[in-house]
Design a protein around this motif. Structure first.
Motif, PDB file in Angstrom:
ATOM      1  N   LYS A  91     -12.025 -22.863  47.877  1.00 20.92           N
ATOM      2  CA  LYS A  91     -11.349 -24.165  47.762  1.00 20.92           C
ATOM      3  C   LYS A  91     -10.485 -24.405  48.985  1.00 20.92           C
ATOM      4  O   LYS A  91     -10.395 -25.516  49.499  1.00 20.92           O
ATOM      5  CB  LYS A  91     -10.488 -24.204  46.493  1.00 20.92           C
ATOM      6  CG  LYS A  91     -11.299 -24.509  45.251  1.00 20.92           C
ATOM      7  CD  LYS A  91     -10.382 -24.693  44.057  1.00 20.92           C
ATOM      8  CE  LYS A  91     -11.213 -24.974  42.803  1.00 20.92           C
ATOM      9  NZ  LYS A  91     -10.449 -24.846  41.585  1.00 20.92           N
ATOM     10  N   GLU A  92      -9.828 -23.350  49.445  1.00 26.23           N
ATOM     11  CA  GLU A  92      -8.876 -23.517  50.556  1.00 26.23           C
ATOM     12  C   GLU A  92      -9.579 -23.568  51.918  1.00 26.23           C
ATOM     13  O   GLU A  92      -9.229 -24.369  52.766  1.00 26.23           O
ATOM     14  CB  GLU A  92      -7.891 -22.349  50.523  1.00 26.23           C
ATOM     15  CG  GLU A  92      -6.660 -22.615  51.379  1.00 26.23           C
ATOM     16  CD  GLU A  92      -5.632 -21.503  51.208  1.00 26.23           C
ATOM     17  OE1 GLU A  92      -5.667 -20.781  50.187  1.00 26.23           O
ATOM     18  OE2 GLU A  92      -4.790 -21.370  52.120  1.00 26.23           O
ATOM     19  N   TYR A  93     -10.590 -22.725  52.121  1.00 28.10           N
ATOM     20  CA  TYR A  93     -11.169 -22.605  53.470  1.00 28.10           C
ATOM     21  C   TYR A  93     -12.637 -23.028  53.544  1.00 28.10           C
ATOM     22  O   TYR A  93     -13.203 -23.068  54.618  1.00 28.10           O
ATOM     23  CB  TYR A  93     -11.107 -21.149  53.957  1.00 28.10           C
ATOM     24  CG  TYR A  93      -9.763 -20.482  53.859  1.00 28.10           C
ATOM     25  CD1 TYR A  93      -8.745 -20.778  54.773  1.00 28.10           C
ATOM     26  CD2 TYR A  93      -9.512 -19.538  52.869  1.00 28.10           C
ATOM     27  CE1 TYR A  93      -7.509 -20.138  54.681  1.00 28.10           C
ATOM     28  CE2 TYR A  93      -8.280 -18.900  52.784  1.00 28.10           C
ATOM     29  CZ  TYR A  93      -7.291 -19.200  53.684  1.00 28.10           C
ATOM     30  OH  TYR A  93      -6.085 -18.568  53.604  1.00 28.10           O
ATOM     31  N   ARG A 106     -10.600 -19.363  44.910  1.00 29.85           N
ATOM     32  CA  ARG A 106      -9.409 -19.880  45.615  1.00 29.85           C
ATOM     33  C   ARG A 106      -9.700 -20.013  47.106  1.00 29.85           C
ATOM     34  O   ARG A 106      -9.436 -21.043  47.718  1.00 29.85           O
ATOM     35  CB  ARG A 106      -8.267 -18.894  45.371  1.00 29.85           C
ATOM     36  CG  ARG A 106      -6.910 -19.428  45.704  1.00 29.85           C
ATOM     37  CD  ARG A 106      -5.806 -18.508  45.260  1.00 29.85           C
ATOM     38  NE  ARG A 106      -5.872 -17.145  45.802  1.00 29.85           N
ATOM     39  CZ  ARG A 106      -6.054 -16.054  45.064  1.00 29.85           C
ATOM     40  NH1 ARG A 106      -6.201 -16.139  43.758  1.00 29.85           N
ATOM     41  NH2 ARG A 106      -6.097 -14.858  45.630  1.00 29.85           N
ATOM     42  N   TRP A 107     -10.322 -18.997  47.689  1.00 29.21           N
ATOM     43  CA  TRP A 107     -10.586 -19.032  49.139  1.00 29.21           C
ATOM     44  C   TRP A 107     -11.588 -20.134  49.474  1.00 29.21           C
ATOM     45  O   TRP A 107     -11.433 -20.829  50.477  1.00 29.21           O
ATOM     46  CB  TRP A 107     -11.138 -17.669  49.602  1.00 29.21           C
ATOM     47  CG  TRP A 107     -10.136 -16.556  49.496  1.00 29.21           C
ATOM     48  CD1 TRP A 107      -8.776 -16.666  49.635  1.00 29.21           C
ATOM     49  CD2 TRP A 107     -10.397 -15.163  49.228  1.00 29.21           C
ATOM     50  NE1 TRP A 107      -8.181 -15.434  49.461  1.00 29.21           N
ATOM     51  CE2 TRP A 107      -9.148 -14.488  49.214  1.00 29.21           C
ATOM     52  CE3 TRP A 107     -11.543 -14.412  49.001  1.00 29.21           C
ATOM     53  CZ2 TRP A 107      -9.019 -13.120  48.989  1.00 29.21           C
ATOM     54  CZ3 TRP A 107     -11.427 -13.041  48.774  1.00 29.21           C
ATOM     55  CH2 TRP A 107     -10.184 -12.406  48.770  1.00 29.21           C
TER      56      TRP A 107
END
Ligand code: HEM
Length: 522
Positions: free
Chosen positions: A64-66, A61-62
């Motif tokens: 993908k986001e950052y 998730r991280w």
């Protein structure tokens, strides 16, 4: 002691804690401006999130986001970086591997259960040890192991068949991970160490029983307290000494210490068995000398006679550590991988049927297919690779920068932890396409253009620390699956059954995976 020194020491201690938890990560660290999730709680950073979710999920998730470089703060303000570009991973794992050794806490936590051997050494010592151990893992040495491997698989097939026959329902529920632990340990003990473990018929007091007890201690919070515990001076030495298990009753007042005591006690039992293996083989070698043999136990015994540059020859304790390394690293990963594969096959019935057709055709020609025909069974290979891709037994590993350096254009200060997200790499859409998280064995017969044979599938990792047991594990898994799938059908207990990966060093289903097993009529 100077009467003024205590207040000063207290103040200095308080300043050090404040510096580590607040000043460094929030105001001084050169990594503080990199993108990433919030710092999290003061003491444990984002660690509670990592422990609460499935292995690899928060990191995916991280990223993908950052992404493609993420900074995450872990326990006691320690920062770690996660890279997702293949070039970055290539540098960390392959080209500059000596600048990114395994961190001490990782070596010490693993050292508790796999001994101080090939899994915990790094740099020149690792090169030296691999050179000595490599011959035991060559194809020439492994191929003859397939027959004893089939002998044990046949024992399991007979036992399961008899038990199912005795059950009036015509089927029986087996806890698959427990079964696979016994089976892989029986095979490893016999083929690598010439030791008949009999885990199925004599479970009580067996090595499989000890490893199962150890597994119950492998929860996220336990691992966290082990990591914390081994960071104190002399704790790793004490925990791996012959003394720690004797102190277990004294640790009752503190649950974390008490669990450490239980671990030491279980390891003490496993070490007794490892010593017995060593003694039996030494006694045997009087009749058949080990010097000219190249199986794992002979090589370990020979290491006693080999001078290490500047160091003493292997002691008895070193040899027990080597045995613990291969026992721990060899069975735990292979049994987890087989468990996940059977889970996927029970869930995806069409794949199970297709695999059975391929395997039955093979077995009808030869009930004990040889190494090459197993390796050349395309769907079997695809199923195993797809299972390892989705459920790598080691879903992550960690390295630490040994000096100030640069990765992917980012300055990485000495001491920075690097989280290697094995499971995230294996299921990253950028390499595997939109259906990256789905079970599709067919993809192995038509790999995407973005596939990189070294870095897209990291289940065995890459570079000089890549798994030395890869060929052994693959051969064993091919043989076990071929025989099991032709003799039994594996079903979910109910259509909504789920297998949730447990957080820990290696990844297993939380409930150890009960499945319904029925005999295939031949
Ligand atoms: C499906 C089965 C297996 C998987 C997925 C697997 C995976 C891995 C991974 C990811 C590593 C690297 C860990 C790190 O650097 O932090 C590793 C290293 C290692 N594995 Fe395996 N492994 C498997 C089976 C085996 C077997 C059967 C043996 C031996 C009997 C074995 C022995 C080792 C050893 C000794 C190392 C350390 C190598 C080094 O640092 O030079 N593994 N394995």
């Amino acid at each position: 002691m100077d009467s003024d020194s205590s207040p000063h020491q207290l103040l200095y201690g308080a300043y050090k804690i404040l510096y580590q938890l607040v000043i460094w990560p929030r105001f001084l660290s050169p990594l503080r401006l990199l993108p990433g999730p919030p710092l999290g709680s003061l003491l444990s950073g984002q660690f509670p999130v990592i422990l609460a979710e499935e292995a690899g999920s928060p990191q995916r998730r991280w990223l993908k986001e950052y992404g493609p470089v993420v900074r995450v703060v872990g326990p006691i303000g320690i920062e770690r970086l996660i890279f997702i570009k293949p070039e970055a991973l290539r540098q960390i794992l392959i080209t500059d591997w000596l600048d990114f050794p395994r961190p001490d806490f990782y070596r010490h936590v693993l050292g508790l259960v796999v001994g101080y051997g090939l899994f915990t050494v790094t740099g020149d010592e690792s090169k030296w040890m691999r050179k000595i151990m490599n011959p035991a893992f060559s194809n020439t040495r492994l191929i003859p192991h397939i027959d004893p491997c089939y002998d044990i698989i046949d024992e399991y097939v007979d036992t399961l068949s008899n038990e199912i026959d005795e059950d009036p329902t015509g089927c029986k529920t087996y806890v698959i991970h427990n079964l696979m632990t016994k089976l892989t340990l029986d095979i490893l003990c016999l083929t690598a160490f010439g030791y008949k473990a009999n885990n199925l018929s004599r479970f009580e007091g067996s090595i499989a029983e000890a490893y199962e007890e150890l597994l119950d201690l492998q929860s996220g919070p336990n691992i966290a307290s082990f990591c914390f515990g081994v960071s104190f001076p002399f704790v790793p030495e004490f925990m791996t000494s012959g003394w720690a298990h004797l102190f277990k009753p004294l640790f009752r007042f503190n649950p974390a210490l008490y669990r450490g005591g239980i671990t030491a006690e279980i390891m003490h039992r496993i070490k007794i068995i490892a010593r017995r293996m060593l003694d039996e083989r030494r006694a045997d070698s009087e009749a058949a000398p080990f010097e000219d043999k190249k199986d794992l136990m002979s090589i370990i015994l020979q290491s006693q006679c080999t001078e290490k540059a500047g160091k003493a020859r292997s002691s008895n304790a070193d040899m027990v550590d080597h045995i613990l390394t291969f026992l721990g690293a060899g069975h735990d990963t292979t049994s987890s991988s087989l468990t996940w594969t059977l889970w996927l096959l029970a869930k995806h019935k069409s794949a199970q049927i297709k695999l059975r057709e391929e395997a039955s055709a093979l077995v009808s020609k030869n009930p004990r297919p040889d190494h090459r025909s197993l390796k050349e069974s395309p769907f079997l290979e695809a199923v195993i690779m797809e299972s390892l891709r989705l459920y790598p037994p080691l879903p992550q590993t960690v390295r630490q920068a040994a000096k100030d350096t640069e990765v992917d254009g980012i300055f990485v200060p000495k001491g920075t932890m690097i989280y290697v997200p094995i499971r995230v790499f294996n299921t990253w859409e950028g390499y595997w396409g939109e259906n990256a998280e789905e079970f599709r064995p067919e993809r192995w017969q038509d790999l995407p253009e973005t596939y990189n044979s070294t870095l897209s599938m990291l289940a065995f990792i890459a570079g000089p620390h890549a798994c030395i047991g890869r060929a052994m594990a693959m051969m064993e898994m091919r043989a076990i699956l071929t025989i099991l799938i032709t003799r039994f059908q594996f079903d979910l207990l109910d259509p909504n059954q789920n297998a949730i990966p447990r957080a820990g060093v290696s990844m297993k289903p939380t409930d150890s995976l009960p499945l319904r097993v029925t005999k295939i009529s031949t």
